[in-house]
Design a protein around this motif. Structure first.
Motif: not given
Length: 265
Positions: A113, A91, A36-37, A18, A63, A11-12
């Protein structure tokens, strides 16, 4: 494309530690599920790693401040026939305004988060790791977990939770072949300070305090493979942490494991 029996969820993954984890694991032949976003950056990274290392790279834009995201990620993996053997919970962000002046929605997103989402991802993936008899989980904590709390900030408390929860889960899962490590870096060159708006002040700190993401990742990965429940990368950070806590983290872990009233078996 190289066949690999193990897949890592990161994640991230679009920047900083990341993306460094994604590159490190791809170089070792792990297939990847990158989250990730920013879908565009994930796709660029996936293309780069597939070309360089001939590994499968799936991407899933999400997200993690959205409470529905962890389940959506794992359900996507199941639908794609992906078994998660490695989980890198990376993240994160930090609040930058006074607690009372921050809207609750912003604080709730920070907790979602960095507390709820990584905990849920562990819960949703660790069972499969246990059944297969092998798994590795790295949770990004921080050197802040060993420091006095910062005025107005939830960050220190959140990262302390990550460090302690990681050790508790490692105690439970290690007998089944699943290692959990809290990775606790100090100042690391990444986009973190740009996003938080603290680049100017951070850049005034002495160079000896800083590490590159690749250094942090290398030490963190070596630690989880060796079964170390806590990793504080860098000599300077280790010295700082030892000066901020009365008991060494290793001794705290041993005492917690020995005197746990809910210990299984």
């Amino acid at each position: 494309m190289t066949a690999n029996p193990r897949t890592a969820l990161v994640t991230g993954a679009s920047a900083g530690i990341g993306s460094a984890f994604a590159r490190h694991l791809a170089a070792q032949g792990y297939a990847l599920l990158l989250v990730a976003r920013r879908a565009d950056r994930l796709n660029e990274l996936a293309a780069e790693l597939t070309a360089a290392h001939q590994v499968r790279c799936d991407v899933f834009a999400a997200d993690l401040t959205d409470p529905a995201a962890p389940a959506a990620i794992v359900n996507h993996a199941i639908a794609q026939g992906i078994e998660i053997d490695v989980l890198i919970n990376n993240a994160g962000l930090s609040g930058k305004s006074a607690f009372i002046e921050t809207p609750w929605e912003t604080l709730a997103a920070e907790i979602q988060l960095m507390v709820t989402a990584p905990t849920e991802l562990m819960h949703r993936t660790a069972g499969g790791m246990r059944e297969r008899g092998w798994g590795r989980i790295v949770n990004l904590s921080s050197l802040a977990a060993f420091s006095p709390p910062g005025a107005s900030l939830l960050y220190t408390g959140i990262k302390s939770y990550v460090a302690l929860a990681s050790q508790s889960l490692d105690m439970e899962l290690k007998p089944q072949g699943v290692h959990v490590t809290a990775l606790c870096p100090g100042f690391t060159h990444s986009e973190f300070h740009d996003v938080m708006g603290t680049r100017a002040s951070a850049s005034k700190l002495p160079g000896i305090l800083w590490q590159e993401p690749e250094e942090v990742v290398r030490e963190g990965w070596n630690a989880v493979m060796a079964g170390k429940p806590v990793c504080i990368p860098g000599t300077v950070n280790k010295i700082a942490a030892s000066g901020m806590r009365p008991l060494p983290v290793g001794l705290q872990y041993m005492l917690g494991r020995k005197f746990n009233p809910f210990k299984n078996g």
